[in-house]
Scaffold this motif. Structure first.
Motif, short mmCIF file in Angstrom:
data_model
loop_
_atom_site.label_atom_id
_atom_site.label_comp_id
_atom_site.label_asym_id
_atom_site.label_seq_id
_atom_site.Cartn_x
_atom_site.Cartn_y
_atom_site.Cartn_z
N GLN A 354 0.85 -1.20 0.00
CA GLN A 354 0.00 0.00 0.00
C GLN A 354 0.88 1.25 0.00
OE1 GLN A 354 -3.04 -0.13 3.04
NE2 GLN A 354 -3.73 -2.16 2.42
N GLN A 355 1.71 1.36 -1.02
CA GLN A 355 2.59 2.51 -1.21
C GLN A 355 2.31 3.11 -2.58
OE1 GLN A 355 6.71 2.18 0.25
NE2 GLN A 355 6.33 -0.04 0.43
N ARG A 356 2.88 4.29 -2.81
CA ARG A 356 2.62 4.98 -4.06
C ARG A 356 3.80 4.96 -5.02
NH1 ARG A 356 0.77 8.37 0.16
NH2 ARG A 356 -1.52 8.39 0.32
N GLU A 357 5.02 4.87 -4.50
CA GLU A 357 6.21 5.00 -5.34
C GLU A 357 6.62 3.63 -5.89
OE1 GLU A 357 9.30 7.76 -3.97
OE2 GLU A 357 8.00 8.14 -2.25
N LEU A 358 6.66 3.55 -7.18
CA LEU A 358 6.91 2.29 -7.86
C LEU A 358 8.24 1.66 -7.44
CD1 LEU A 358 6.16 1.48 -11.52
CD2 LEU A 358 8.49 1.13 -10.73
N LEU A 359 9.29 2.44 -7.39
CA LEU A 359 10.62 1.89 -7.08
C LEU A 359 10.72 1.38 -5.65
CD1 LEU A 359 12.86 4.45 -8.98
CD2 LEU A 359 12.51 2.05 -9.57
N LEU A 360 9.84 1.85 -4.76
CA LEU A 360 9.83 1.34 -3.39
C LEU A 360 9.04 0.04 -3.29
CD1 LEU A 360 9.28 4.62 -1.30
CD2 LEU A 360 11.43 3.46 -1.86
N VAL A 366 9.71 -9.06 -4.47
CA VAL A 366 10.65 -10.17 -4.28
C VAL A 366 10.46 -10.77 -2.90
CG1 VAL A 366 13.09 -10.84 -4.22
CG2 VAL A 366 12.31 -9.09 -5.83
N GLU A 367 10.33 -9.92 -1.87
CA GLU A 367 10.14 -10.39 -0.50
C GLU A 367 8.88 -11.26 -0.40
OE1 GLU A 367 10.07 -7.06 2.14
OE2 GLU A 367 11.95 -6.21 1.35
N THR A 377 15.02 -6.61 -10.87
CA THR A 377 16.18 -5.83 -11.32
C THR A 377 15.98 -5.32 -12.73
OG1 THR A 377 17.67 -7.11 -9.90
CG2 THR A 377 18.66 -5.90 -11.73
N GLN A 378 15.50 -6.19 -13.61
CA GLN A 378 15.25 -5.78 -15.00
C GLN A 378 14.19 -4.68 -15.08
OE1 GLN A 378 14.30 -9.56 -16.83
NE2 GLN A 378 16.40 -9.82 -17.59
N LEU A 379 13.12 -4.84 -14.29
CA LEU A 379 12.05 -3.83 -14.30
C LEU A 379 12.56 -2.50 -13.74
CD1 LEU A 379 8.96 -5.92 -13.13
CD2 LEU A 379 9.40 -5.07 -15.43
N THR A 422 23.08 8.23 -12.62
CA THR A 422 23.09 7.61 -11.30
C THR A 422 21.69 7.25 -10.83
OG1 THR A 422 23.01 9.78 -10.25
CG2 THR A 422 25.18 8.83 -10.60
N TYR A 423 21.65 6.27 -9.91
CA TYR A 423 20.41 5.90 -9.24
C TYR A 423 20.76 5.29 -7.89
CZ TYR A 423 21.05 0.87 -9.91
OH TYR A 423 21.52 -0.42 -9.84
N PHE A 424 19.76 5.14 -7.04
CA PHE A 424 19.98 4.52 -5.73
C PHE A 424 19.59 3.05 -5.80
CE2 PHE A 424 19.81 8.95 -4.47
CZ PHE A 424 20.78 9.00 -3.46
N ASN A 425 20.51 2.17 -5.40
CA ASN A 425 20.17 0.75 -5.41
C ASN A 425 19.35 0.39 -4.17
OD1 ASN A 425 21.95 0.54 -3.24
ND2 ASN A 425 23.60 -0.39 -4.43
N GLN A 426 19.03 -0.91 -4.04
CA GLN A 426 18.14 -1.33 -2.95
C GLN A 426 18.77 -1.12 -1.58
OE1 GLN A 426 16.42 -5.23 -3.56
NE2 GLN A 426 16.14 -4.85 -5.75
N GLN A 427 20.08 -1.02 -1.53
CA GLN A 427 20.75 -0.78 -0.26
C GLN A 427 20.89 0.71 0.04
OE1 GLN A 427 22.08 -3.11 -2.63
NE2 GLN A 427 20.81 -4.56 -1.47
N GLY A 428 20.30 1.54 -0.84
CA GLY A 428 20.35 2.98 -0.62
C GLY A 428 21.65 3.62 -1.05
N GLN A 429 22.44 2.90 -1.83
CA GLN A 429 23.72 3.43 -2.28
C GLN A 429 23.58 4.08 -3.64
OE1 GLN A 429 25.52 -0.43 -2.20
NE2 GLN A 429 26.62 -0.03 -0.26
N LEU A 430 24.25 5.18 -3.86
CA LEU A 430 24.22 5.87 -5.14
C LEU A 430 25.13 5.11 -6.12
CD1 LEU A 430 22.88 8.35 -6.41
CD2 LEU A 430 24.98 9.61 -5.94
#
Length: 968
Positions: A354-360, A366-367, A377-379, A422-430
């Motif tokens: 129940q979130q709005r941001e796709l990347l989140l 997966v979980e 990852t591909q998406l 650049t982008y932020f990966n799942q670990q929050g790293q740039l």
């Protein structure tokens, strides 16, 4: 990166207002520029909008030369804008500040994007934050201003009410593009009215006005441009709905009318300036959440999303959107669909969705073991790449586009921009994404690979459409959708080479707006959306589409809330075809069906529709029809009578239109239909009057001694579709008779008067199916001044001693249409005696001619060049007068001439008994039948009896010649 000549010129022009004015010539070497100018040049290279903004606001360029924008500075939008507006009271200044603030902040974000100072996500989140700040500040400033003018809106408890704005789509998801529209919905908590002004107004009015001013503040084009394009089409009822709705109205709408696509849209809905401590904000979220997220696992969402995607594909085909990175195969919309399928299906059970941001949300899939890590990852990478492309494209000219460019310069910009970002990966790293892109071909290969990856997941999840089948879908598939605009209608009509496209487009567009306003229900709207594309295609394929479209759309508009009828048309192509043929040929039929949709049932059996029953069966068929309702239910009985008339009349009209019935048979059917209804009405009235008053004491079992006489077209067996009934009621009873067996006894004459009144009442009661017939009683003895019903003896005495010549003319076309055989024979004998009585022929000729002149003077007002088939000289009335005169003038010598009441057989007898020669008799009959046929078809076409005179000149000349011979 190589600046084009135009970009070098833009940079050179900008430098002329700075300290570098004399340092660089137009042919400067990019590599020799200081770092600050290189970075500004890079921003200009990627965005003409940045160059325009710097040129328009020279102080901004001066600031950048001192301190180049840093992404960390792109924040605190609300606070900074509020400070700028702190002392502003003038609305024009307010507009100016909004626009300048937006442009300069957007230019900063474009700079940060071009220099890779921020990730893709950071850019669209800050674009969203900027829009949200402007929305909140604009709303608050205008609210205060409007409160000072109209008072403060309050609820019943006196609490001030605020406008709450829902940001939808990418704004709600904090994923806004560089040049996005902002999709909004306006709502407010409670009903009430304003206080503190000279005149109170309803809260709804207040917030609609506030909404209008808000939209104008953002959209209006001024010398400083505009702020945002505002799209309100996602609100309840779309463009047809109120601009602002109360919480209660919102709740009612989403509970009763909410569509699957609205659930899909509402996933991203977010209150602008949301405050978790605000009780109204919390309540609104609680109100909307059950609509979006079902408590159960909702697999129906997959088909709904598949249907929506199919509509989008139709839109892409309709608008020729080639290389569309948002709507095309494997585009941004498909990634959004994949995520939202899981949100709609499982969001009610899984709070993490129940979130709005796709990347989140993607990592959560997966979980929950809904997608593999590879798929996510591909998406994610496809989404980031496509959004990078989209934002770079839109930042070029601050224009909303998702189409890949065709010009070399913009293609090169994309190549340069998408090599690495650049982008932020799942670990929050740039993290930096790098691609082997060196030219347009390699860029396109990377893009295509991302799209293929998306497509594979989409097919696996939602299913693959058969492209061949999809291509055959109607281009009107999404006609009722919010993306289908008026220009789309015009484009498709021109593509189909439809003549009078503007008129048809207007009909279709007005219909769409009406349907958006209508409360149809979810099931009904689904059926309507399935029916309309096919129906529109079929209508446009018809020969007279410009005539047909408004007629059919009116019918659909009338039945839109009656899902069964929509399903009937959707499931029965033959019924649709027949409906269109009938409505194309006859506005009369179209109007009847629109007014009485129950007639659509008749379309289910074309064979029955085109074969009216034999004359002799009308009474039996009507009695069988009436068995469906209890006799004691008067209202329902009357309604069923009207339904039978309408259904049978439609069958006759259909057979007439399609050439299955000649004009004489049409009149026969309509006449015997009327007779069957008259009999049922008399019987119904008899039951009701006798229940109260009993029956006259002179009657034997099953006797009524009551007669209905038909005059005019009914008497002449010549009824048309719109004919009224000229009736005279007669009875036979002794002078001092009384009723017996009822609750109250009355004399027999009074009983028959009550019966006549009841018959008249039944004919004139207006039910859901209209009235039965207009009944005209003015031909009774003494006309409107006479009793509604006469004894048959009094009728005889009146006709023999008091009747005027015109009343005897009317008697020519009279015959009994209901009553016992003996009563009918008595009337026929009276008629014979009156019509065959000796006449003074010269006086008769004068009186008939004078009556015709009076009628002509009072009734005929035809413009020059036209001819009224009924009323003008040489028309039907002249022919009828000729027949009446011939009978009255010759029946004393040839009594057999009184046998018939219809003009065709009267002329046959005139020839048979040598009153007129065969050539004249035959020609009179031919013209009479032809004119009647023409009037029938004019009735079906919804036209009056006035036509161009040239068409009937020869026939009129002949009738006038006969008239001259007889009367002069």
């Amino acid at each position: 990166m190589q600046l084009s000549q135009a970009q070098q010129q833009r940079l050179f022009d900008l430098l002329q207002t700075t300290e570098y004015a004399e340092q660089y010539s137009l042919s400067f070497d990019f590599s020799t520029l200081p770092d600050s100018l290189k970075q500004i040049a890079t921003a200009i290279y990627f965005s003409d909008f940045v160059a325009d903004t710097l040129q328009k606001y020279p102080t901004l360029l001066q600031q950048w030369l001192v301190s180049l924008p840093q992404f960390i500075e792109c924040n605190n939008y609300k606070q900074r804008l509020t400070e700028k507006l702190a002392s502003v009271t003038d609305e024009n200044v307010f507009y100016q500040v909004l626009r300048q603030f937006r442009h300069q902040e957007m230019a900063k974000l474009s700079f940060c994007q071009s220099l890779n100072l921020a990730s893709v996500e950071q850019i669209f989140r800050q674009l969203s934050a900027l829009a949200e700040a402007i929305i909140i500040v604009t709303k608050d400033w205008l609210y205060q201003k409007l409160c000072s003018e109209l008072g403060t809106p309050t609820n019943a408890e006196g609490e001030a009410q605020q406008l709450i704005i829902l940001g939808m789509g990418k704004l709600g998801g904090r994923e806004l593009n560089f040049s996005s529209d902002i999709d909004l919905i306006f709502t407010y908590p409670d009903h009430g009215e304003t206080v503190g002004a000279r005149r109170s107004i309803d809260n709804g009015q207040f917030f609609v006005r506030l909404g209008q001013r808000f939209i104008k503040a953002l959209e209006q084009q001024t010398i400083d441009g505009f702020v945002y394009r505002v799209d309100m089409r996602l609100r309840p009822f779309g463009e047809a709905g109120a601009l602002a709705l109360s919480f209660a109205a919102m709740e009612d709408y989403y509970q009763e009318q909410g569509r699957d696509w609205e659930r899909y849209a509402m996933i991203k809905a977010r209150i602008m300036g949301e405050d978790s401590q605000n009780i109204n904000h919390r309540y609104l979220n609680q109100l909307l959440r059950p609509f979006v997220y079902r408590r159960y696992i909702d697999f129906s969402a997959i088909q709904s999303l598949r249907d929506m995607k199919q509509k989008i594909n139709a839109e892409v085909r309709r608008r020729g959107l080639v290389d569309n990175i948002k709507l095309g195969a494997g585009g941004i919309r498909e990634i959004e669909f994949i995520v939202q399928v899981f949100q709609l299906i499982r969001g009610g059970r899984e709070k993490s969705l129940q979130q709005r941001e796709l990347l989140l949300i993607l990592p959560k899939l997966v979980e929950l073991d809904l997608l593999t890590q590879l798929e996510v990852t591909q998406l994610s990478q496809a989404y980031l790449f496509l959004r990078r492309v989209e934002n770079v494209l839109q930042a070029i000219n601050d224009q909303q586009t998702q189409l890949l460019p065709t010009n070399e310069q913009d293609r090169q910009r994309l190549v340069e921009a998408c090599r690495a970002f650049t982008y932020f990966n799942q670990q929050g790293q740039l993290v930096t994404l790098e691609y082997p892109i060196c030219d347009w071909q390699s860029f396109y290969q990377v893009l295509t690979q991302h799209q293929q990856n998306v497509r594979e997941v989409f097919h696996h999840l939602i299913g693959s459409e058969d492209e061949k089948d999809e291509a055959s879908n109607s281009e009107w598939q999404d006609f009722l959708g919010i993306s289908f605009n008026y220009q789309d209608v015009m484009t498709l009509l021109h593509k189909l080479a439809i003549t009078e496209a503007e008129q048809i487009a207007e009909n279709l567009w007005q219909f769409k707006q009406e349907m958006l306003r209508k409360s149809i229900g979810v099931r009904g709207r689904d059926v309507l959306e399935q029916l309309l594309p096919t129906l529109i295609d079929e209508m446009l394929a018809m020969e007279h589409a410009v005539v047909l479209v408004p007629r059919i759309l009116e019918i659909i508009g009338r039945i839109a809330t009656r899902t069964t009828y929509l399903e009937l048309l959707r499931e029965n192509p033959n019924s649709r075809t027949l409906l269109m043929k009938l409505c194309s040929a006859s506005p009369f039929v179209a109007r009847q069906i629109a007014d009485y949709p129950l007639l659509l049932d008749e379309l289910l059996n074309p064979n029955t529709l085109l074969s009216p029953p034999p004359f002799s069966q009308y009474q039996a068929e009507l009695e069988h029809y009436l068995l469906r309702v209890p006799q004691e239910d008067e209202e329902q009985m009357i309604d069923v009578l009207r339904q039978f008339k309408l259904a049978t009349q439609l069958r006759v009209a259909a057979a007439d239109i399609l050439g299955a019935l000649p004009v004489m048979k049409v009149s026969d059917h309509l006449t015997y239909l009327a007779e069957a209804i008259i009999a049922s009405v008399v019987n119904l009235a008899w039951r009701q009057v006798t229940q109260r008053f009993g029956t006259p004491d002179h009657l034997q079992a099953d006797e009524k001694r009551f007669l209905v006489v038909g005059y005019g077209k009914l008497g002449g067996i010549e009824l048309g579709y719109k004919s009224d009934l000229d009736l005279v009621f007669l009875y036979d009873a002794p002078m001092n008779g009384q009723t017996v067996g009822g609750k109250r006894s009355i004399d027999s004459g009074q009983f028959y008067l009550r019966l006549a009144q009841k018959i008249n009442s039944i004919f004139n009661i207006n039910t859901n199916s209209g009235i039965l017939y207009e009944v005209d009683m003015r031909l009774r003895p003494s006309g409107s001044a006479g009793l509604l019903v006469s004894s048959i003896n009094a009728f005889k005495d009146y006709q023999q001693h008091e009747a005027w010549t015109w009343e005897k003319q009317a008697l020519v076309r009279a015959r009994p249409v209901y009553g016992e055989a003996e009563m009918q024979q008595r009337f026929t004998q009276i008629r014979h005696e009156v019509l065959s009585a000796p006449q003074e022929k010269d006086m008769l000729k004068v009186e008939v001619r004078e009556m015709r002149e009076k009628m002509y003077e009072h009734l005929s007002h035809t413009p020059t060049g036209y001819f009224d088939i009924k009323k003008d000289r040489g028309g039907i009335t002249d022919i009828e007068f000729i027949a009446q005169y011939l009978m009255l003038a010759n029946a004393m010598d040839i009594p057999e001439l009184t046998t018939w009441s219809d003009n065709v057989r009267i002329f046959e007898d005139m020839v048979k008994y040598q009153v007129i020669i065969p050539e004249v008799g035959k020609r009179l009959t031919e013209i009479y039948v032809e004119l009647r046929n023409h009037i029938h078809h004019l009735n079906l076409a919804g036209k009056n009896s006035v036509v161009e005179e040239a068409e009937f000149a020869e026939r009129r000349t002949f009738i006038r010649q006969v008239w001259q011979q007889l009367f002069n």
